[in-house]
Design an enzyme around this catalytic site. Structure first.
Site, PDB file in Angstrom:
ATOM      1  N   LYS A 117       0.826  -1.210   0.000  1.00  0.00           N
ATOM      2  CA  LYS A 117       0.000   0.000   0.000  1.00  0.00           C
ATOM      3  C   LYS A 117       0.854   1.252   0.000  1.00  0.00           C
ATOM      4  CE  LYS A 117      -4.483  -1.526   1.371  1.00  0.00           C
ATOM      5  NZ  LYS A 117      -5.677  -1.346   2.195  1.00  0.00           N
ATOM      6  N   LYS A 199      -3.181 -10.876  -6.913  1.00  0.00           N
ATOM      7  CA  LYS A 199      -4.474 -11.263  -6.329  1.00  0.00           C
ATOM      8  C   LYS A 199      -5.595 -10.370  -6.874  1.00  0.00           C
ATOM      9  CE  LYS A 199      -4.558  -8.450  -2.198  1.00  0.00           C
ATOM     10  NZ  LYS A 199      -4.715  -8.230  -0.811  1.00  0.00           N
ATOM     11  N   LYS A 202      -9.837  -4.697  -6.201  1.00  0.00           N
ATOM     12  CA  LYS A 202     -10.620  -3.647  -6.858  1.00  0.00           C
ATOM     13  C   LYS A 202      -9.735  -2.686  -7.649  1.00  0.00           C
ATOM     14  CE  LYS A 202     -10.455  -0.564  -2.926  1.00  0.00           C
ATOM     15  NZ  LYS A 202      -9.449  -1.283  -2.137  1.00  0.00           N
TER      16      LYS A 202
END
Ligand code: TYM
Length: 337
Positions: A117, A199, A202
């Site tokens: 992130k 993976k 969104k």
């Protein structure tokens, strides 16, 4: 009543930072509903966690409610499961602070989700993003959870939660139950349809199938799913050499309950052209009743409000007890009111 007291506790949460997708469903929610008779279950919208990345406030509110409707539509009966919104139970943030003081900088620095992130949000690597796992540990330890049903990507956070619990218990005695991650066999790591080496998430909407998506859009995404450039072109499970087909096989296995061997036999000689739409159809039929039920529930805001209100009341009751014990153990003066 006595039986109730003996039930093991299961708890999990999902961030309402995006619409729920097939990875969230197969990796997590699908495995929650079936356990309500066996376990005492707590499931929440991890809204505080989403603030580690900038959110549109109106969207966040909408998605939190939508997520609740989807939880129920996926089979989480509010009569049997405690469903609540994380921020409604203030003990999460409070225990999160305490646990920050028992979590090491080095441990937090090693978290894969933090590294991913921070690479994606290089202009906003805030303190919350870094200390996020201590808040997740608080979510789990407040309820003395035995099992945490999550996808493979959350295993590392669950391991850290165990380490924090053991460290705290070693200092103060048996305060926290040391929980275990509970990871499904099929569906623990659903990969993106556009890139089967990452993976499903969104952040790649073309490779991601959302629970509320229209059947024709889901069908299109599966038809376009990346398969492998090997010459064999047959449906065979081989994640290393055939990641695309293997991912589709995993998805098919998770939604139909068939084994990988059965799937290989079913599509023996069929080729990718027949396999991809078959997986799409199986997913569409799995998601159809969920979408329809979620839409019906979303029209009844009063009901949803009642569910999350009662859920927060039940959750607070347990959370308060654990937090009081923790405050006392660490030496805070007991609150007089
Ligand atoms: P989150 O919100 O990213 O994902 C929610 C759940 O979905 C699973 N998942 C997947 N499973 C299989 N394949 C995928 N592609 C996939 N993508 C997501 C995740 O493993 C997870 O189970 N930190 C957590 C939220 C959280 C939490 C908690 C979970 C906060 N507090 C306490 C359990 C207990 C998270 O970011 O998950």
């Amino acid at each position: 009543m006595e039986n109730e007291a003996k039930k093991k506790i299961m708890l999990s949460g999902i961030q309402p930072s995006g619409d729920l997708h097939l990875g969230n469903y197969l990796g997590a929610v699908k495995n929650w509903g079936a356990r309500a008779d066996e376990f005492d279950c707590y499931y929440f919208m991890a809204d505080l966690h989403t603030l580690t990345v900038r959110q549109n406030p109106a969207e966040l509110r909408r998605r939190s409610l939508e997520q609740l409707a989807q939880y129920i539509a996926c089979g989480l009966d509010p009569e049997k499961n405690t469903l609540f919104i994380q921020s409604h139970v203030h003990e999460h943030a409070e225990l999160g602070w305490i646990l920050n003081c028992y979590t090491m900088f080095g441990e937090l620095s090693r978290m894969t989700q933090f590294k991913d992130k921070s690479a994606k949000n290089a202009d906003n690597i805030n303190g919350g993003l870094f200390t996020y796992p201590s808040l997740m540990a608080a979510d789990i330890l407040l309820y003395q959870a035995d099992y945490v049903p999550v996808g493979e990507d959350q295993r590392q956070h669950c391991e850290l939660t165990r380490d924090i619990a053991v460290r705290f218990n070693n200092i103060y005695g048996d305060v926290f139950k040391v929980p275990e991650a509970y990871i499904p066999k099929a569906g623990a790591r659903v990969m993106g349809l556009g890139n089967p080496t990452a993976k499903m998430s969104k952040s790649d909407p073309n490779g991601c199938v959302f629970l509320m998506e229209k059947p024709e859009d889901i069908a299109r995404k599966f038809k376009r799913a990346i398969t492998d450039s090997d010459t064999e072109r047959c449906v065979r499970f081989d994640p290393e050499n055939k990641p695309g087909v293997s991912n589709l096989m995993n998805i098919y296995a998770a939604v139909t309950g068939k084994t990988l061997d059965e799937i290989e036999r079913e599509f023996d000689g069929a080729g990718y052209g027949a396999f991809k739409p078959a997986v799409g159809d199986a997913v569409i039929e799995t998601l159809r009743p969920i979408r329809e039920e979620a839409q019906r529930l979303l029209a009844d805001k009063a009901y949803l409000q009642q569910v999350y209100t009662e859920g927060a009341q039940k959750a607070s009751f347990i959370a308060r007890k654990t937090l009081r014990k923790v405050y006392k153990k660490v030496g805070l003066v007991e609150k007089p009111f």
